[in-house]
Design a protein around this motif. Sequence first.
Motif, PDB file in Angstrom:
ATOM      1  N   ALA A  39     -14.969   6.910  -7.330  1.00 19.87           N
ATOM      2  CA  ALA A  39     -14.203   6.871  -6.084  1.00 19.87           C
ATOM      3  C   ALA A  39     -13.749   8.272  -5.676  1.00 19.87           C
ATOM      4  O   ALA A  39     -13.830   8.639  -4.497  1.00 19.87           O
ATOM      5  N   LYS A  40     -13.285   9.074  -6.638  1.00 16.31           N
ATOM      6  CA  LYS A  40     -12.866  10.447  -6.336  1.00 16.31           C
ATOM      7  C   LYS A  40     -14.053  11.288  -5.889  1.00 16.31           C
ATOM      8  O   LYS A  40     -13.946  12.094  -4.960  1.00 16.31           O
ATOM      9  N   LEU A  41     -15.174  11.113  -6.557  1.00 17.15           N
ATOM     10  CA  LEU A  41     -16.381  11.862  -6.194  1.00 17.15           C
ATOM     11  C   LEU A  41     -16.854  11.480  -4.795  1.00 17.15           C
ATOM     12  O   LEU A  41     -17.258  12.344  -4.013  1.00 17.15           O
ATOM     13  N   ALA A  42     -16.783  10.197  -4.477  1.00 15.74           N
ATOM     14  CA  ALA A  42     -17.201   9.733  -3.155  1.00 15.74           C
ATOM     15  C   ALA A  42     -16.343  10.376  -2.068  1.00 15.74           C
ATOM     16  O   ALA A  42     -16.862  10.828  -1.042  1.00 15.74           O
ATOM     17  N   LYS A  43     -15.057  10.441  -2.299  1.00 11.96           N
ATOM     18  CA  LYS A  43     -14.160  11.047  -1.318  1.00 11.96           C
ATOM     19  C   LYS A  43     -14.432  12.542  -1.179  1.00 11.96           C
ATOM     20  O   LYS A  43     -14.456  13.084  -0.079  1.00 11.96           O
ATOM     21  N   ALA A  44     -14.680  13.204  -2.296  1.00 14.57           N
ATOM     22  CA  ALA A  44     -14.929  14.652  -2.285  1.00 14.57           C
ATOM     23  C   ALA A  44     -16.226  15.012  -1.561  1.00 14.57           C
ATOM     24  O   ALA A  44     -16.303  16.040  -0.891  1.00 14.57           O
ATOM     25  N   TYR A  45     -17.241  14.160  -1.679  1.00 12.32           N
ATOM     26  CA  TYR A  45     -18.540  14.461  -1.084  1.00 12.32           C
ATOM     27  C   TYR A  45     -18.783  13.723   0.228  1.00 12.32           C
ATOM     28  O   TYR A  45     -19.863  13.838   0.816  1.00 12.32           O
ATOM     29  N   GLY A  46     -17.815  12.950   0.682  1.00  8.00           N
ATOM     30  CA  GLY A  46     -17.939  12.275   1.975  1.00  8.00           C
ATOM     31  C   GLY A  46     -19.000  11.189   2.003  1.00  8.00           C
ATOM     32  O   GLY A  46     -19.703  11.026   2.999  1.00  8.00           O
ATOM     33  N   THR A  47     -19.098  10.457   0.932  1.00  7.88           N
ATOM     34  CA  THR A  47     -20.064   9.368   0.856  1.00  7.88           C
ATOM     35  C   THR A  47     -19.387   8.157   0.219  1.00  7.88           C
ATOM     36  O   THR A  47     -18.207   8.203  -0.083  1.00  7.88           O
ATOM     37  N   SER A  48     -20.122   7.083   0.025  1.00 14.24           N
ATOM     38  CA  SER A  48     -19.511   5.866  -0.518  1.00 14.24           C
ATOM     39  C   SER A  48     -19.552   5.859  -2.043  1.00 14.24           C
ATOM     40  O   SER A  48     -20.365   6.550  -2.667  1.00 14.24           O
ATOM     41  N   GLN A  49     -18.703   5.026  -2.627  1.00 17.61           N
ATOM     42  CA  GLN A  49     -18.684   4.872  -4.075  1.00 17.61           C
ATOM     43  C   GLN A  49     -19.990   4.247  -4.543  1.00 17.61           C
ATOM     44  O   GLN A  49     -20.486   4.571  -5.620  1.00 17.61           O
ATOM     45  N   VAL A  50     -20.564   3.378  -3.748  1.00 15.66           N
ATOM     46  CA  VAL A  50     -21.837   2.744  -4.092  1.00 15.66           C
ATOM     47  C   VAL A  50     -22.940   3.801  -4.196  1.00 15.66           C
ATOM     48  O   VAL A  50     -23.758   3.779  -5.124  1.00 15.66           O
ATOM     49  N   ALA A  51     -22.953   4.741  -3.265  1.00 18.31           N
ATOM     50  CA  ALA A  51     -23.953   5.814  -3.289  1.00 18.31           C
ATOM     51  C   ALA A  51     -23.790   6.674  -4.536  1.00 18.31           C
ATOM     52  O   ALA A  51     -24.781   7.051  -5.176  1.00 18.31           O
ATOM     53  N   ILE A  52     -22.551   6.978  -4.905  1.00 15.26           N
ATOM     54  CA  ILE A  52     -22.292   7.771  -6.101  1.00 15.26           C
ATOM     55  C   ILE A  52     -22.758   7.004  -7.341  1.00 15.26           C
ATOM     56  O   ILE A  52     -23.383   7.575  -8.238  1.00 15.26           O
ATOM     57  N   GLY A  53     -22.478   5.710  -7.385  1.00 18.65           N
ATOM     58  CA  GLY A  53     -22.916   4.887  -8.510  1.00 18.65           C
ATOM     59  C   GLY A  53     -24.428   4.884  -8.658  1.00 18.65           C
ATOM     60  O   GLY A  53     -24.958   4.961  -9.772  1.00 18.65           O
ATOM     61  N   CYS A  54     -25.135   4.816  -7.551  1.00 19.58           N
ATOM     62  CA  CYS A  54     -26.599   4.842  -7.585  1.00 19.58           C
ATOM     63  C   CYS A  54     -27.117   6.191  -8.070  1.00 19.58           C
ATOM     64  O   CYS A  54     -28.111   6.252  -8.796  1.00 19.58           O
ATOM     65  N   ILE A  55     -26.450   7.263  -7.686  1.00 21.08           N
ATOM     66  CA  ILE A  55     -26.839   8.596  -8.147  1.00 21.08           C
ATOM     67  C   ILE A  55     -26.631   8.712  -9.652  1.00 21.08           C
ATOM     68  O   ILE A  55     -27.500   9.188 -10.380  1.00 21.08           O
ATOM     69  N   VAL A  56     -25.483   8.268 -10.126  1.00 19.16           N
ATOM     70  CA  VAL A  56     -25.142   8.370 -11.548  1.00 19.16           C
ATOM     71  C   VAL A  56     -26.107   7.538 -12.397  1.00 19.16           C
ATOM     72  O   VAL A  56     -26.541   7.977 -13.467  1.00 19.16           O
ATOM     73  N   ARG A  57     -26.471   6.346 -11.927  1.00 18.87           N
ATOM     74  CA  ARG A  57     -27.377   5.466 -12.669  1.00 18.87           C
ATOM     75  C   ARG A  57     -28.846   5.817 -12.438  1.00 18.87           C
ATOM     76  O   ARG A  57     -29.737   5.166 -12.972  1.00 18.87           O
TER      77      ARG A  57
END
Length: 65
Positions: A39-57
Amino acid sequence: RRRHNPKNMVRGERSGKSTLTEADVVEIRKRNAEGETQAKLAKAYGTSQVAIGCIVRRVTWKHVA
């Protein structure tokens, strides 16, 4: 016709719809591994938490090491 040929696919920041760079993706994975929340990463990069989760996985941006 070969419209869906994987060799012709544009991936990553070369895509016109991309909001992140390959350097951003590497940094996101590193920061998440260090314990920062998605959630913090999503806010920092201006994208959704779902997008960050997909990147991480590695569902998206698989080609980035």
